[in-house]
Scaffold this motif. Sequence first.
Motif, PDB file in Angstrom:
ATOM      1  N   GLU A  74       0.854  -1.175   0.000  1.00 32.09           N
ATOM      2  CA  GLU A  74       0.000   0.000   0.000  1.00 32.09           C
ATOM      3  C   GLU A  74       0.895   1.232   0.000  1.00 32.09           C
ATOM      4  OE1 GLU A  74      -2.916  -0.204   3.049  1.00 32.09           O
ATOM      5  OE2 GLU A  74      -3.630   1.851   2.731  1.00 32.09           O
ATOM      6  N   VAL A  75       0.529   2.226  -0.765  1.00 35.00           N
ATOM      7  CA  VAL A  75       1.356   3.419  -0.857  1.00 35.00           C
ATOM      8  C   VAL A  75       0.838   4.494   0.085  1.00 35.00           C
ATOM      9  CG1 VAL A  75       2.252   5.213  -2.363  1.00 35.00           C
ATOM     10  CG2 VAL A  75       1.866   2.923  -3.261  1.00 35.00           C
ATOM     11  N   ALA A  76       1.723   4.994   0.931  1.00 29.77           N
ATOM     12  CA  ALA A  76       1.343   6.091   1.828  1.00 29.77           C
ATOM     13  C   ALA A  76       0.929   7.259   0.976  1.00 29.77           C
ATOM     14  CB  ALA A  76       2.515   6.477   2.719  1.00 29.77           C
ATOM     15  N   PHE A  77      -0.233   7.807   1.270  1.00 30.01           N
ATOM     16  CA  PHE A  77      -0.765   8.774   0.355  1.00 30.01           C
ATOM     17  C   PHE A  77      -1.813   9.627   1.030  1.00 30.01           C
ATOM     18  CE2 PHE A  77      -2.851  10.211  -3.469  1.00 30.01           C
ATOM     19  CZ  PHE A  77      -1.733  10.663  -4.119  1.00 30.01           C
ATOM     20  N   GLU A  78      -1.711  10.908   0.833  1.00 33.05           N
ATOM     21  CA  GLU A  78      -2.737  11.795   1.377  1.00 33.05           C
ATOM     22  C   GLU A  78      -3.852  11.883   0.358  1.00 33.05           C
ATOM     23  OE1 GLU A  78      -2.015  16.523   0.376  1.00 33.05           O
ATOM     24  OE2 GLU A  78      -0.663  15.420   1.644  1.00 33.05           O
ATOM     25  N   GLY A  79      -5.044  11.716   0.803  1.00 28.67           N
ATOM     26  CA  GLY A  79      -6.140  11.767  -0.130  1.00 28.67           C
ATOM     27  C   GLY A  79      -7.165  10.718   0.186  1.00 28.67           C
ATOM     28  N   TYR A  94       7.486   9.320  -7.365  1.00 34.58           N
ATOM     29  CA  TYR A  94       7.046  10.629  -7.803  1.00 34.58           C
ATOM     30  C   TYR A  94       5.530  10.622  -7.815  1.00 34.58           C
ATOM     31  CZ  TYR A  94      11.663  11.827  -9.688  1.00 34.58           C
ATOM     32  OH  TYR A  94      12.994  12.104  -9.841  1.00 34.58           O
ATOM     33  N   LEU A  96       2.716  12.791  -9.648  1.00 33.09           N
ATOM     34  CA  LEU A  96       2.459  13.846 -10.627  1.00 33.09           C
ATOM     35  C   LEU A  96       1.129  14.507 -10.287  1.00 33.09           C
ATOM     36  CD1 LEU A  96       3.527  11.812 -13.794  1.00 33.09           C
ATOM     37  CD2 LEU A  96       4.917  13.296 -12.347  1.00 33.09           C
ATOM     38  N   GLU A  97       1.218  15.702  -9.757  1.00 28.32           N
ATOM     39  CA  GLU A  97       0.008  16.365  -9.286  1.00 28.32           C
ATOM     40  C   GLU A  97      -0.968  16.620 -10.427  1.00 28.32           C
ATOM     41  OE1 GLU A  97       1.674  19.739  -7.345  1.00 28.32           O
ATOM     42  OE2 GLU A  97       2.090  18.649  -5.491  1.00 28.32           O
ATOM     43  N   ASP A 128       8.955   5.781   3.607  1.00 25.17           N
ATOM     44  CA  ASP A 128       8.109   6.170   2.477  1.00 25.17           C
ATOM     45  C   ASP A 128       8.492   7.567   2.029  1.00 25.17           C
ATOM     46  OD1 ASP A 128       6.639   3.832   2.445  1.00 25.17           O
ATOM     47  OD2 ASP A 128       5.178   4.574   3.893  1.00 25.17           O
ATOM     48  N   ILE A 129       8.779   7.690   0.768  1.00 30.57           N
ATOM     49  CA  ILE A 129       9.106   9.008   0.222  1.00 30.57           C
ATOM     50  C   ILE A 129       8.237   9.274  -0.996  1.00 30.57           C
ATOM     51  CG2 ILE A 129      10.893  10.471  -0.788  1.00 30.57           C
ATOM     52  CD1 ILE A 129      12.966   8.978   0.718  1.00 30.57           C
ATOM     53  N   ILE A 130       7.559  10.393  -0.965  1.00 32.64           N
ATOM     54  CA  ILE A 130       6.790  10.821  -2.121  1.00 32.64           C
ATOM     55  C   ILE A 130       7.266  12.204  -2.527  1.00 32.64           C
ATOM     56  CG2 ILE A 130       4.513  11.425  -3.001  1.00 32.64           C
ATOM     57  CD1 ILE A 130       3.296   9.396  -1.255  1.00 32.64           C
ATOM     58  N   ILE A 131       7.751  12.289  -3.736  1.00 30.16           N
ATOM     59  CA  ILE A 131       8.192  13.583  -4.257  1.00 30.16           C
ATOM     60  C   ILE A 131       7.097  14.120  -5.161  1.00 30.16           C
ATOM     61  CG2 ILE A 131       9.938  14.762  -5.628  1.00 30.16           C
ATOM     62  CD1 ILE A 131      11.913  12.640  -4.657  1.00 30.16           C
ATOM     63  N   ARG A 132       6.489  15.174  -4.696  1.00 30.35           N
ATOM     64  CA  ARG A 132       5.345  15.733  -5.427  1.00 30.35           C
ATOM     65  C   ARG A 132       5.850  16.678  -6.496  1.00 30.35           C
ATOM     66  NH1 ARG A 132       0.791  15.198  -1.953  1.00 30.35           N
ATOM     67  NH2 ARG A 132      -0.210  16.828  -3.177  1.00 30.35           N
TER      68      ARG A 132
END
Lengths: 138, 138
Positions: A74-79, A94, A96-97, A128-132
């Motif tokens: 599962e990907v950590a994710f806001e939303g 990454y 992609l907004e 977990d790293i998410i580059i927005r």
Amino acid sequence: MMLQEQHMAERLRLAGLRPTRQRLALATMLFGAGDRHVSAESLHQEAVAARMDVSLATVYNTLNQFKAAGLLREVAFEGDRTFFDTNTSNHFHYFLEETGSLVDIGIDDLEVKGLPDLPPGTEIDRIDIIIRLRKTRA
Amino acid sequence: MMLQEQHMAERLRLAGLRPTRQRLALATMLFGAGDRHVSAESLHQEAVAARMDVSLATVYNTLNQFKAAGLLREVAFEGDRTFFDTNTSNHFHYFLEETGSLVDIGIDDLEVKGLPDLPPGTEIDRIDIIIRLRKTRA
DNA sequence: TTACATGCAAACTGTTTGCAAATAT
DNA sequence: ATATTTGCAAACAGTTTGCATGTAA
């Protein structure tokens, strides 16, 4: 039954899951090609479009079973939506907004340095790293 | 009216928000002390416990308004609850799996290296890092 | 006095679950 | 034959929204 499906059936069995028609179909869609990022909704739509008969509830259940079996992450994710990633190895994303989609970053590319001392009695489970990314504005 | 509340009222006004009783109360709870991580539910409970009259809907609306005004940041997070962070500067988080709580990591401590080329036409909006910690097992 | 904020309840979205029918072993 | 899985619909949790009432400017 195609060769690929036999292989998939074996893989499910190894994970302790009965290779039912629905699970085989979903597993083939998920693991048949390269790494994928799906939501329950998107996978269900894909299955419906391919005339595979799977209910949305079963897609949810199956994704959670695959996750529990370590086949998905599962990907950590806001939303509001939960995303699952077929790449269970250590890697980052990454986001992609503009399109709301995720793209893998290989872990070899990325390095995290200067981590402060962990709170006592704890160890790292994972990072977990998410580059927005946003569109460059002109 | 206390000094702190006058300051808070000013801060809300600058953000384009009318300093109403509810917003003042929530802002004081949020920004009065150090950095905080709250969910709508947890903040509402805190307000109720402090005998401040605020409805849950207003807490949700207020958190979203504060976020839109840049007073709060939403934390990227897998799970069912949305978390807001009063620290809007660039920083990262430990997530303590045992307690489900977030702890700040100052950005000075952490460095990300070896970022591959970005997809063309994009730039970094921001980087979210969550380091998931589990209890060391004996 | 007028535009904006609040509270409530109802609506909504994503997700999970209970149960009878279908399927894998 | 037996335990597991499925599909559906209903339940559920978190969040948002419509509207009448209250409040700030």
